[in-house]
Write an enzyme that holds these catalytic residues in place. Structure first.
Site, short mmCIF file in Angstrom:
data_model
loop_
_atom_site.label_atom_id
_atom_site.label_comp_id
_atom_site.label_asym_id
_atom_site.label_seq_id
_atom_site.Cartn_x
_atom_site.Cartn_y
_atom_site.Cartn_z
N ASP A 140 11.55 41.64 30.78
CA ASP A 140 12.58 42.14 31.58
C ASP A 140 13.24 43.07 30.34
O ASP A 140 14.24 43.25 31.13
CB ASP A 140 13.35 41.43 31.94
CG ASP A 140 14.43 40.77 31.94
OD1 ASP A 140 14.32 40.18 30.12
OD2 ASP A 140 15.35 40.54 31.90
N GLU A 200 11.63 30.84 27.67
CA GLU A 200 10.83 31.34 28.69
C GLU A 200 9.93 30.77 28.53
O GLU A 200 8.91 31.76 29.92
CB GLU A 200 11.49 31.40 29.70
CG GLU A 200 12.60 31.49 29.55
CD GLU A 200 13.54 33.11 30.42
OE1 GLU A 200 13.26 33.69 31.26
OE2 GLU A 200 14.89 31.65 31.12
N TYR A 212 21.01 30.50 35.34
CA TYR A 212 21.98 31.18 36.30
C TYR A 212 22.04 30.67 38.03
O TYR A 212 21.74 31.85 38.58
CB TYR A 212 20.92 32.57 36.41
CG TYR A 212 20.85 32.71 34.86
CD1 TYR A 212 21.68 34.21 34.71
CD2 TYR A 212 19.09 32.70 34.02
CE1 TYR A 212 21.21 34.79 33.75
CE2 TYR A 212 19.65 33.62 33.14
CZ TYR A 212 20.96 34.43 32.52
OH TYR A 212 19.99 35.29 31.65
N GLU A 236 21.80 30.82 27.63
CA GLU A 236 21.58 31.97 28.94
C GLU A 236 22.52 31.07 29.89
O GLU A 236 21.67 30.57 30.69
CB GLU A 236 20.15 32.48 29.45
CG GLU A 236 19.96 33.00 28.65
CD GLU A 236 18.46 34.67 28.92
OE1 GLU A 236 18.21 34.25 30.03
OE2 GLU A 236 17.58 34.47 28.05
#
Length: 651
Positions: free
Chosen positions: A205, A450, A503, A539
């Site tokens: 991203d 990831e 997240y 993260e």
């Protein structure tokens, strides 16, 4: 379309590189540093630049654009080096280009280099993604992969007393066989797309910036020269121990009495004063009452660096000198703890990007100084080079300032896990270790971010990639940043430290901040229970639009980002008390450019700082958090005013 069908955009284009006269560059050499025996000349500045036509990507090779200045075969524009070429102009086609781009410039070299029989080397800090390097029309080397240096001996291709031409062809296309991966999608519906239309997609991203991103140098060495230096350090009581191994090379110009090469070492302190000396190309130096390399806020004198002045000489009178920085420190790890110099570590930092307005991923010294100033303002002691190796100039600053680094490869979002990809991945890790092996700031290798590690082939794949990395450097722990559910995950069993991205209340349970503490504590406790290894969150976070406020907090407001952080802090403190939670890194340091997407306003907005490096509410809050931790863990005095914001937010 010919070669432009699907991913032949890359594979066919690379095949037109003709015959590269030397093998692919897999060792970028020691960083160019001046010494009594070495001269360094910068080629940074404005280069000539041109794109290959989108539907005739082979044109530059077919017409041999490298054989003469680009300006003689067609129109050129000026392009800044180093920089990404995407955001330099107002040209949309340049910004979005996929395929080959061409750079060149003219340069002189001193005639005395020829008289003195100097070896001359060209070195690019990085070029993304595939590159072919020419000097005076000769293809000298090629390199696959951005982010790591490219080196070529250009001694025999130079002309003295006249201008020389350096040409660089760069292709930014990503395929399932590249690291990172991407896909070329061809659109064949003539009622919806023009002829030959294709698009590049990739599984990450951030913007796939392209260009010559890092400094370009030419430098000299004598005919017998220092090829590489391997340094490891240890501590014995109050003394430091430096073990070194110097590799030397020879250009084989003229007669040479092989084997008659000697090495000597001088160790200088941070003031440049002589500490001790040693002889031999391999050996150990004991430093009495050594000043150790400590991270920022773990010592009154963090980032202490000695200079090891390495000398290599031969029977013909060639003498090469290279100054190499050395930080004396040790690392340790077990099932619960990371240590530096036998003291437990708690990492407090962030993910980052090499990203800034206009220059993209190009090295910018002012930006480097600004970013490290902000890291220290935050009270951070570390960051991760997400999601690729960062510039050596950034790594130098980390060494100097005592900022610890999790050094990550460009293997982001990998899938497939076949043998060819694995071998390429191993080569990338070996190249990364070769570049950064001596840096005291590098405390951990990350083999990727990831991956689709819920795919069964990931078990064997990551076992071998991690094993190869540890073989290249057994002195540091190896990790991979994970995001798949722990019950269906195949990479973690191979790792020394478990890093997980989560997240809560952003991508799931959006808006429900009350679930964060419970879910975070549960998940990370279970990761440790499952693998019996240290764990940390690599993260977490939420996006916020600068200046957008809502009370009660609402997604995308600065209040929501801040309150989400506070709920995470509560979980982190409880996890830290359990003894196996070794760090927290928020995503992200600063807002950064992303691909054009309907769900992002041109950038990832999860930064503590805006893209122009101004603090959001989250930045002030994180400063209060990290300085509070520094006070608790190292008994430090919090800077005046730092705690005020934390008090207001209920910390």
């Amino acid at each position: 379309m010919g070669c432009l069908r699907i991913w032949s955009v890359l594979t066919c284009l690379v095949s037109v590189s003709l015959v590269v006269e030397s093998r692919d560059s897999s060792w970028g050499g020691l960083y160019p540093r001046e010494s009594a025996s070495r001269e360094v000349k910068s080629l940074d500045g404005l280069w000539n630049f041109r794109l290959s036509p989108l539907l005739d990507a082979e044109k530059g090779f077919r017409e041999e654009w490298y054989a003469q200045p680009l300006s003689k075969s067609g129109p050129v524009i000026s392009m800044a080096v180093p920089s990404s070429y995407n955001d330099i102009t107002q040209d949309k086609d340049l910004r979005d280009h996929i395929g080959w781009a061409w750079y060149d410039r003219l340069f002189y070299v001193p005639t005395r280099w020829q008289t003195d029989k100097q070896r001359v080397v060209l070195r690019l800090g990085s070029a993304h993604y595939n590159s072919i390097i020419y000097v005076n029309g000769h293809s000298l080397t090629s390199h696959e992969g951005g982010h790591l240096p490219i080196m070529a001996d250009i001694t025999t291709k130079l002309v003295y007393g006249k201008e020389n031409l350096v040409t660089v062809a760069i292709n930014n296309t990503l395929t399932p066989e590249t690291i990172p991966q991407g896909t070329i999608v061809e659109h064949n519906d003539p009622s919806r797309y023009p002829p030959g239309y294709f698009a590049q997609s990739y599984n990450f991203d951030f913007t796939n910036y392209a260009g010559i991103h890092r400094p370009v140098y030419i430098y000299t060495t004598p005919q017998t020269f220092i090829e590489d230096i391997l340094i490891t350090t240890d501590i014995n009581g109050a003394n430091g121990v430096i073990t070194y191994n110097v590799t030397h090379g020879n250009t084989m110009i003229g007669p040479s009495r092989s084997g008659e090469v000697g090495c000597s070492m001088k160790l200088l302190d941070i003031e440049g004063d002589h500490v001790t000396s040693a002889m031999g190309c391999q050996g150990t130096i004991v430093v009495t009452n050594a000043s150790l390399w400590w991270p920022y806020l773990m010592s009154e004198n963090p980032g202490y660096m000695y200079t090891l002045l390495v000398a290599v000489s031969d029977a013909e009178g060639n003498l090469d000198l290279y100054p190499h920085k050395v930080g004396i420190r040790t690392l340790g790890w077990n099932s619960t703890t990371l240590t530096i110099n036998s003291k437990p570590l708690y990492l407090r930092g962030c993910g980052k990007h090499e990203d800034a307005d206009i220059r993209g991923k190009g090295v910018d010294y002012a930006l480097i100084v600004k970013d490290f100033s902000l890291l220290k303002w935050l009270g951070a002691n570390s960051f991760r080079t997400s999601h690729y190796p960062y510039a050596e100039e950034i790594m130098d600053m980390a060494d100097k300032e005592g900022i610890m680094i999790i050094d990550e490869s460009p293997a982001v979002g990998l899938s497939g896990f076949d043998e060819a990809l694995m071998n390429k991945h191993i080569s990338v890790m070996q190249e990364l270790v070769q570049r950064d092996k001596n840096r005291p700031s590098v405390i951990m290798w990350s083999v990727g971010n990831e991956p689709k590690s819920n795919q069964a082939p990931a078990l064997n794949y990551f076992s071998k990639v991690v094993s190869a990395t540890k073989s290249a450097d057994p002195s540091r722990p190896v990790t991979c940043v994970l995001n798949k559910p722990k019950e269906k995950e195949y990479a973690a069993s191979s790792l020394d430290v478990i890093l997980v991205n989560r997240y809560y209340s952003w991508y799931g349970d959006t808006g429900h901040l009350e679930v964060i503490k419970m879910q975070t504590i549960t998940e990370f406790s279970e990761w440790h229970l499952l693998h019996n290894k240290p764990v940390m969150i690599s993260e977490y976070g939420a996006g916020s639009l600068p200046g957008y406020h809502m009370d009660p907090a609402w997604t995308w407001s600065e209040e929501y980002q801040a309150e989400l952080m506070i709920r995470n802090f509560e979980a982190f403190d409880e996890l830290r008390s359990k003894g196996y939670f070794v760090g927290e890194m928020i995503w992200n340091f600063a807002d950064f450019s992303t691909p054009q997407e309907y769900n992002r306003p041109g950038a990832c907005m999860k930064g503590l700082f805006t893209r122009s490096r101004q603090p959001k509410m989250a930045g002030h809050l994180m400063r209060a958090r990290y300085w509070s931790l520094a006070q608790k863990l190292s008994n430090l005095t919090v800077p005046c005013g730092t705690g005020t914001f934390g008090y207001i937010m209920g910390l």
